[in-house]
Design an enzyme around this catalytic site. Structure first.
Site, PDB file in Angstrom:
ATOM      1  N   ASP A 114      -2.741   0.300   3.988  1.00 10.22           N
ATOM      2  CA  ASP A 114      -1.547   1.114   4.237  1.00 10.22           C
ATOM      3  C   ASP A 114      -1.920   2.205   5.231  1.00 10.22           C
ATOM      4  O   ASP A 114      -2.865   2.034   5.994  1.00 10.22           O
ATOM      5  CB  ASP A 114      -0.999   1.674   2.922  1.00 10.22           C
ATOM      6  CG  ASP A 114       0.511   1.886   2.952  1.00 10.22           C
ATOM      7  OD1 ASP A 114       0.963   2.661   3.814  1.00 10.22           O
ATOM      8  OD2 ASP A 114       1.229   1.286   2.137  1.00 10.22           O
ATOM      9  N   HIS A 128      -2.035   1.029   8.510  1.00  8.98           N
ATOM     10  CA  HIS A 128      -0.719   1.224   9.112  1.00  8.98           C
ATOM     11  C   HIS A 128      -0.673   2.422  10.044  1.00  8.98           C
ATOM     12  O   HIS A 128       0.394   2.866  10.437  1.00  8.98           O
ATOM     13  CB  HIS A 128       0.344   1.370   8.014  1.00  8.98           C
ATOM     14  CG  HIS A 128       0.541   0.131   7.213  1.00  8.98           C
ATOM     15  ND1 HIS A 128       1.432   0.057   6.162  1.00  8.98           N
ATOM     16  CD2 HIS A 128      -0.039  -1.097   7.288  1.00  8.98           C
ATOM     17  CE1 HIS A 128       1.383  -1.157   5.627  1.00  8.98           C
ATOM     18  NE2 HIS A 128       0.495  -1.874   6.296  1.00  8.98           N
TER      19      HIS A 128
END
Length: 475
Positions: free
Chosen positions: A271, A294
């Site tokens: 993430d 991310h």
């Protein structure tokens, strides 16, 4: 026969009025342009002088082995309280007893020895503690790997440190969340599973003047490291790692905190490498390595029509490789509040899907999000010296709200490319300006001819500059 035009007094008066009006419009237009120019320069100067505090200083203590000398630290070893360190025996109670003594003893060191694996269940380590308290982690602390046996009283924490002041966490040890079974049960891995929260590996909560240096945190059940409701927190030389497909495993998550410094941190997760959310200000990041993951994100913000605020964020020197986003600001529709005074500079990207992105239509939901008119205001964002390669053709994306446009965005010295195609900029409801070298073109922003007012360096092709000045080691 048609009569020739003759200028009557009324005609002459009308012509004078029109002439004066036209001149007036030109003057107003020039004044408006000058005012806009002045406003742009003021914003640029404000962002260039962005001053982010780096937190209170805490005395480092690098060699706890010297505790036998008179007047030195008092060593509190978890082994002395019954900790086994075989990775199988439950050492939770031993850690709790050692913490209680160390916390209440001045000049003490809470020691987790090297060369052992300590199995510890969900625990809140509470303060306040005595002066000059140090947590020295040299061994490995490992979490139970079975979600169904997790303590129901603490479903969202594993190692939680609460209400501390002036504490130093350091060492070459490892904090291992044993997260694989948690990831397998995630609704993001299997949509038939319910979406439930999972523990965070390491949390600093309601604390101040905290330093964390040299630790490794890996394979967290969900988020790896949270700084919550705290001020003056400094993280340096911290390494965080989890597989790229591990769900919701943010690296460092900052919420409701101020004066936070992240320096020389290496993060690769499933993430956001770093996520900064509501109530956070004065956040400084220096020399950050990110990937996979991310990207480095502000947000998400505004979920559930909430009011969220983030201000004064500074990223200086970062390398992002194989991430889905680079520098991202993400907000939900329907929220309110603001994100402003953000400076990104000296960033190198490699194979990043969306290197620069503002997304005011973020929707991380199993159902379609409804269109809403309210939105957070995003303004005063500077991107400077950003270079590298994009995995997609959209190297810069500014997807902003029609009713609350993004404004006062500034681009300076940007060079992003895709190896096998031309890159482009996507714009919706955004204003600002660019100067220096910018590629891909950002035609939605004003090209600024401010050379006579803004003291600039010569325009540089960042393709060459990045090779000379932005060399980073591999992740």
């Amino acid at each position: 026969m048609k009569q020739p035009y003759r200028a009557t007094n009324s005609n002459k008066n009308m012509e004078k009025i029109l002439c004066v009006s036209f001149v007036g419009l030109l003057i107003i237009g020039a004044q408006g342009a000058a005012e806009t120019l002045s406003d742009d320069i003021a914003v640029l100067r404000e962002l260039e002088s962005l001053d982010v505090e780096e937190g209170d200083d805490v005395e480092l203590f690098d060699n706890p082995s010297l505790t036998s000398e008179k007047g030195s630290k008092v060593l509190v070893n978890v082994d002395g309280f019954g900790a086994v360190g075989d990775g199988v025996s439950d050492d939770t109670q031993a850690f709790g007893k050692a913490w209680k003594l160390a916390c209440n003893t001045s000049n003490s060191v809470f020691l987790v020895p090297k060369g052992r694996r300590y199995l510890v269940n969900a625990t809140r380590f509470r303060g306040p503690c005595s002066n000059n308290f140090i947590v020295q982690i040299e061994g490995t602390i490992v979490a139970p790997d079975e979600p169904k046996n997790w303590d129901p009283k603490n479903p969202r924490i594993w190692l939680d440190f609460f209400n501390l002041t002036g504490v130093l966490f350091q060492g070459g040890g490892v904090i291992d969340g044993s997260g694989s079974k948690w990831w397998a049960a995630s609704c993001k891995r299997n949509k038939s599973n319910p979406c439930v929260g999972a523990p965070t590996a390491f949390t600093i909560d309601s604390s101040s003047a905290i330093k964390v240096k040299g630790l490794t945190i890996q394979n967290s059940q969900q988020m790896h490291f949270i700084v919550s409701r705290s001020r003056s927190v400094r993280l340096s030389d911290v390494q965080i790692s989890a597989p790229g497909d591990s769900p919701n495993t943010d690296g460092i998550h900052i919420t409701a905190s101020t004066n936070v410094l992240l320096e020389n941190c290496k993060i690769g997760t499933g993430d956001d490498c770093i996520s900064i959310v509501s109530g956070s200000s004065n956040i400084k990041m220096k020399t950050i390595y990110c990937g996979p993951g991310h990207g480095i994100s502000i947000g998400s913000l505004g979920k559930g029509n909430s009011t969220d605020m983030v201000t004064k964020v500074d990223l200086d020197t970062a390398f992002l490789k194989d991430t889905t986003n680079g520098l991202r600001i993400k907000t939900w529709q329907g929220g309110s509040g603001y994100v402003h005074s953000v400076r990104y500079q000296n960033v190198r990207m490699e194979n990043v899907s969306y290197p620069i992105i503002i997304d005011q239509f973020y929707c991380d939901s199993p159902t379609t999000c409804q269109n809403q008119t309210s939105a957070l205001e995003i303004s005063k964002i500077l991107y400077r010296n950003i270079s590298g390669t994009s995995k997609t053709e959209i190297a810069m994306k500014f997807a902003c709200s029609d009713t609350v446009p993004c404004k006062q965005l500034i681009l300076n010295n940007i060079y992003l490319e895709k190896k096998d195609a031309m890159v482009k900029t996507h714009c919706n409801s955004v204003t600002g300006f660019w100067y220096g070298y910018v590629w891909p073109l950002a035609e939605c922003l004003t090209s600024s001819d401010k050379d006579s007012i803004i003291k600039q360096t010569e325009e540089v092709d960042l393709a060459a500059q990045s090779r000379e000045n932005l060399i980073h080691t591999e992740l």
